[in-house]
Design a protein around this motif. Structure first.
Motif, PDB file in Angstrom:
ATOM      1  N   UNK A   1       0.834  -1.208   0.000  1.00 28.01           N
ATOM      2  CA  UNK A   1       0.000   0.000   0.000  1.00 28.01           C
ATOM      3  C   UNK A   1       0.872   1.264   0.000  1.00 28.01           C
ATOM      4  N   UNK A   2       0.440   2.246  -0.757  1.00 28.86           N
ATOM      5  CA  UNK A   2       1.119   3.546  -0.900  1.00 28.86           C
ATOM      6  C   UNK A   2       2.374   3.469  -1.781  1.00 28.86           C
ATOM      7  N   UNK A   3       2.676   2.281  -2.315  1.00 27.08           N
ATOM      8  CA  UNK A   3       3.802   2.184  -3.245  1.00 27.08           C
ATOM      9  C   UNK A   3       3.440   2.918  -4.534  1.00 27.08           C
ATOM     10  N   UNK A   4       4.471   3.480  -5.179  1.00 23.68           N
ATOM     11  CA  UNK A   4       4.256   4.190  -6.442  1.00 23.68           C
ATOM     12  C   UNK A   4       5.225   3.657  -7.489  1.00 23.68           C
ATOM     13  N   UNK A   5       4.884   3.854  -8.738  1.00 30.65           N
ATOM     14  CA  UNK A   5       5.765   3.428  -9.821  1.00 30.65           C
ATOM     15  C   UNK A   5       4.985   3.096 -11.087  1.00 30.65           C
ATOM     16  N   UNK A   6       5.719   2.845 -12.153  1.00 29.27           N
ATOM     17  CA  UNK A   6       5.095   2.512 -13.440  1.00 29.27           C
ATOM     18  C   UNK A   6       4.335   1.197 -13.358  1.00 29.27           C
ATOM     19  N   UNK A   7       4.845   0.252 -12.568  1.00 25.48           N
ATOM     20  CA  UNK A   7       4.145  -1.024 -12.425  1.00 25.48           C
ATOM     21  C   UNK A   7       2.798  -0.844 -11.721  1.00 25.48           C
ATOM     22  N   UNK A   8       2.756   0.048 -10.740  1.00 25.56           N
ATOM     23  CA  UNK A   8       1.496   0.315 -10.035  1.00 25.56           C
ATOM     24  C   UNK A   8       0.508   1.000 -10.988  1.00 25.56           C
ATOM     25  N   UNK A   9       1.016   1.951 -11.771  1.00 24.58           N
ATOM     26  CA  UNK A   9       0.154   2.612 -12.758  1.00 24.58           C
ATOM     27  C   UNK A   9      -0.407   1.571 -13.741  1.00 24.58           C
ATOM     28  N   UNK A  10       0.433   0.630 -14.177  1.00 22.63           N
ATOM     29  CA  UNK A  10      -0.015  -0.413 -15.100  1.00 22.63           C
ATOM     30  C   UNK A  10      -1.086  -1.291 -14.453  1.00 22.63           C
ATOM     31  N   UNK A  11      -0.915  -1.623 -13.177  1.00 22.77           N
ATOM     32  CA  UNK A  11      -1.914  -2.419 -12.463  1.00 22.77           C
ATOM     33  C   UNK A  11      -3.246  -1.686 -12.392  1.00 22.77           C
ATOM     34  N   UNK A  12      -3.207  -0.419 -11.978  1.00 23.83           N
ATOM     35  CA  UNK A  12      -4.434   0.373 -11.882  1.00 23.83           C
ATOM     36  C   UNK A  12      -5.123   0.504 -13.250  1.00 23.83           C
ATOM     37  N   UNK A  13      -4.319   0.723 -14.273  1.00 20.42           N
ATOM     38  CA  UNK A  13      -4.892   0.876 -15.626  1.00 20.42           C
ATOM     39  C   UNK A  13      -5.638  -0.383 -16.056  1.00 20.42           C
ATOM     40  N   UNK A  14      -5.036  -1.565 -15.803  1.00 21.94           N
ATOM     41  CA  UNK A  14      -5.668  -2.812 -16.232  1.00 21.94           C
ATOM     42  C   UNK A  14      -6.910  -3.115 -15.406  1.00 21.94           C
ATOM     43  N   UNK A  15      -6.862  -2.848 -14.117  1.00 25.05           N
ATOM     44  CA  UNK A  15      -8.050  -3.069 -13.283  1.00 25.05           C
ATOM     45  C   UNK A  15      -9.211  -2.193 -13.756  1.00 25.05           C
ATOM     46  N   UNK A  16      -8.910  -0.953 -14.133  1.00 26.27           N
ATOM     47  CA  UNK A  16      -9.971  -0.075 -14.649  1.00 26.27           C
ATOM     48  C   UNK A  16     -10.468  -0.576 -16.003  1.00 26.27           C
ATOM     49  N   UNK A  17      -9.566  -1.042 -16.854  1.00 20.38           N
ATOM     50  CA  UNK A  17      -9.975  -1.541 -18.172  1.00 20.38           C
ATOM     51  C   UNK A  17     -10.916  -2.734 -18.033  1.00 20.38           C
TER      52      UNK A  17
END
Length: 377
Positions: free
Chosen positions: A142-158
């Motif tokens: 939790x609260x981690x940041x990075x390109x991998x986290x952005x990719x995870x969030x993007x796919x969950x939204x998709x």
């Protein structure tokens, strides 16, 4: 006797003189007749020449004399065959996130495997398949940041879950991932594990959807963490339209391409197209299937042809090529309706040149050849 001889001789001389006279006279008459015949022949030849000239075809008569020609307008869609290059599919492995026994195997060679699904189970636990544009390489807290986290969030939204549009792992990220995991029965993020997302909780897919091209999995077989589950055939995500032409250039403007009987719009000037709708239309078209069947499997791409044209046809004026002057870089001049007029050359076909009037307006007639060389710009 002397007189008699002399008198006789006189009659002989007189006869001889008369014969000579007649001969000379006849000779002169023949000469005159010959001369008259020559004159008549010459006169006849001259008359024949004049007659022939009068009947000479128009194609042999000089057309250098200026004339004013009425011109017409028409719609021009610039229809052409376009060559499209489709890259070959690529192959990549999907590895097991865990060690154990295969207790369910619904994955089949040639079948589609999509992100958010689970087509196999290991030790009775479904293995979640999940695409991320950045491969997982660490545990995400939790609260981690990075390109991998952005990719995870993007796919969950998709996939339809309420993850944040950010590069930070928030409570919404945890809730979204747990909802996805619950939908297939795979492990969820737990408080006991500090809500940590570990790469062992899903199998990473290199694309949102892949085709299984091969597998060594067997029902009841053993797999090790990191072992290949199956290989995938990843279809291309872009295609390239060739804008090169053997003669002339394409008219400017958005173009409509017909693929498999349906029309799609390619923006003006665009060559590489990554619009998924167009790419999928190409990959599923009968034209592409025919091109693949006859192509070299070792080639880096497949060439397939379609018809495309201007999405909005141009209103052009058809003028004789000889009416143009000061032509350079697709622009020129004509003497239209008695005045020098600037035009842009759109195309040339069947002995006519299609132009548009710079600044708008229309043309009713042009001078051929131009009656003036005055600059039009």
């Amino acid at each position: 006797m002397r007189w008699s001889h002399g008198h006789g001789g006189g009659r002989g001389d007189t006869a001889a003189d008369g014969s000579k006279e007649n001969h000379v006279h006849n000779h002169i008459s023949a000469s005159v007749a010959l001369l008259l015949a020559i004159m008549l022949i010459a006169a006849g030849a001259g008359g024949a020449f004049l007659y022939t000239k009068a009947r000479m075809p128009r194609s042999f008569v000089s057309t250098s004399q200026m004339e004013t020609v009425t011109v017409e307008t028409s719609a021009f869609d610039d229809s052409h065959t376009v060559s499209v290059t489709v890259p070959q599919s690529t192959s990549q492995s999907v590895t097991s996130p865990v060690t154990g026994t295969v207790t369910r195997l619904d994955c089949t060679v040639g079948g589609q495997i999509t992100s958010g699904s689970a087509c196999l189970s290991v030790n009775e636990t479904p293995v979640l398949m999940l695409y991320m544009s950045v491969p997982p390489y660490r545990s995400i807290a939790p609260n981690a940041t990075g390109r991998d986290v952005q990719a995870l969030n993007n796919e969950l939204r998709r996939l339809g879950y309420g993850a944040p549009d950010s590069a930070t792992m928030t409570w919404d990220t945890i809730t979204a991932f747990n909802a996805l995991a619950a939908s297939v029965g795979s492990p969820q993020l737990l408080q006991d594990a500090d809500w940590m997302l570990d790469p062992s909780m899903f199998a990473w897919l290199p694309q949102p959807s892949v085709t299984m091209s091969g597998t060594a999995l067997t029902y009841g077989g053993e797999v090790m963490q990191g072992q290949e589950l199956f290989t995938t055939s990843i279809p291309p995500t872009s295609v390239t339209f060739s804008r090169a032409m053997s003669g002339g250039t394409l008219a400017a403007g958005d173009r409509t391409v017909t693929i498999g009987g349906a029309d799609y719009t390619v923006p003006d000037g665009q060559s590489t197209v990554n619009d998924a709708t167009i790419v999928n239309a190409v990959l599923n078209s009968p034209e592409y299937a025919a091109a693949v069947s006859s192509s070299d499997p070792s080639a880096t791409g497949v060439q397939v042809s379609y018809i495309w044209k201007l999405a909005t046809p141009l209103a052009v004026t058809n003028v004789p090529p000889a009416s143009l002057y000061d032509v350079q870089d697709g622009a020129g001049c004509v003497v239209a309706d008695g005045r020098p007029t600037a035009v842009s050359i759109v195309a040339s076909q069947l002995g006519r040149t299609m132009v548009t009037v710079d600044g708008g307006g229309s043309i009713g007639s042009v001078d051929v050849p131009p009656s003036s060389a005055e600059a039009c710009r």
